[in-house]
Design a protein around this motif. Structure first.
Motif: not given
Length: 213
Positions: A152-176
């Motif tokens: 788990e991470i603090p609420a003020n964490t800045i997260l940036i992800h690529g829409e077409q990331d096929d190494t770490i799918p955005l769906s996995a990040v959203l699930d986390w």
């Protein structure tokens, strides 16, 4: 990385660790305003502290007036040892922080990582929270959700992800993130390494930095 980069070795648990410290422009900042530790992607897949995303993060922080330090993980470049599944790498990052605190004992601290480096920095932040000395801000680019057991991470964490990331799918990040109710900024069309979109990382982190935590 530039004329304001210092290269050095520090003693690690299994041998020396290779580091680079990027300093802000002295014509703009008389002294650093903060300290940022930047972690690179997976060492077994070619990740080094000179990775373009890691360098972009370092440049972003020097632009904000921070001293930004990068380290080659175990077995990379001049760093001794072998890959330790994130555990030893987190220990080493903690050693780097302790080393940098001898030079900058009171500066605000930021932790930033890309890909595998996000796992290391999230784990280090968790340790710092438990010790009562958390980093002021955590920045995770291409968070390694689904690949590693991201804490788990603090609420003020800045997260940036690529829409077409096929190494770490955005769906996995959203699930986390969903159970934590923490938002992520998605860069349209960006792949895992943010080819031709690195400038968005700098723009986003800079624009979000002064917002209330």
């Amino acid at each position: 990385m530039n004329a304001q980069t210092e290269h050095f070795l520090i003693p690690g648990a299994v041998g020396p660790l290779q580091c680079a410290l990027d300093l802000p422009d002295p014509e703009i900042f008389a002294a650093p305003l903060g300290l940022a530790l930047v972690a690179h992607p997976h060492p077994l897949y070619g990740g080094t502290m000179d990775n373009k995303v890691a360098q972009t993060l370092a440049r972003t922080f020097t632009g904000l007036g921070y001293a930004a330090v990068r380290m080659n993980f175990r077995g990379v470049g001049q760093s001794a040892g072998t890959h330790d599944a994130g555990i030893g790498e987190t220990d080493d990052m903690a050693l780097l922080l302790a080393h940098m605190r001898t030079r900058y004992p009171t500066l605000p601290l930021a932790l930033a990582g890309f890909s595998f480096g996000t796992f290391v920095q999230a784990c280090l932040q968790q340790r710092l929270i438990q010790a009562g000395t958390p980093a002021e801000r955590l920045v995770l680019v291409g968070a390694a959700a689904g690949k590693w057991a991201m804490p788990e991470i603090p609420a003020n964490t800045i997260l940036i992800h690529g829409e077409q990331d096929d190494t770490i799918p955005l769906s996995a990040v959203l699930d986390w993130l969903r159970p934590q109710d923490i938002p992520v900024t998605v860069i349209p069309g960006a792949d895992h390494f943010f080819h031709r979109r690195l400038h968005h990382i700098k723009q986003l982190v800079t624009s979000m930095w002064d917002k209330p935590a």
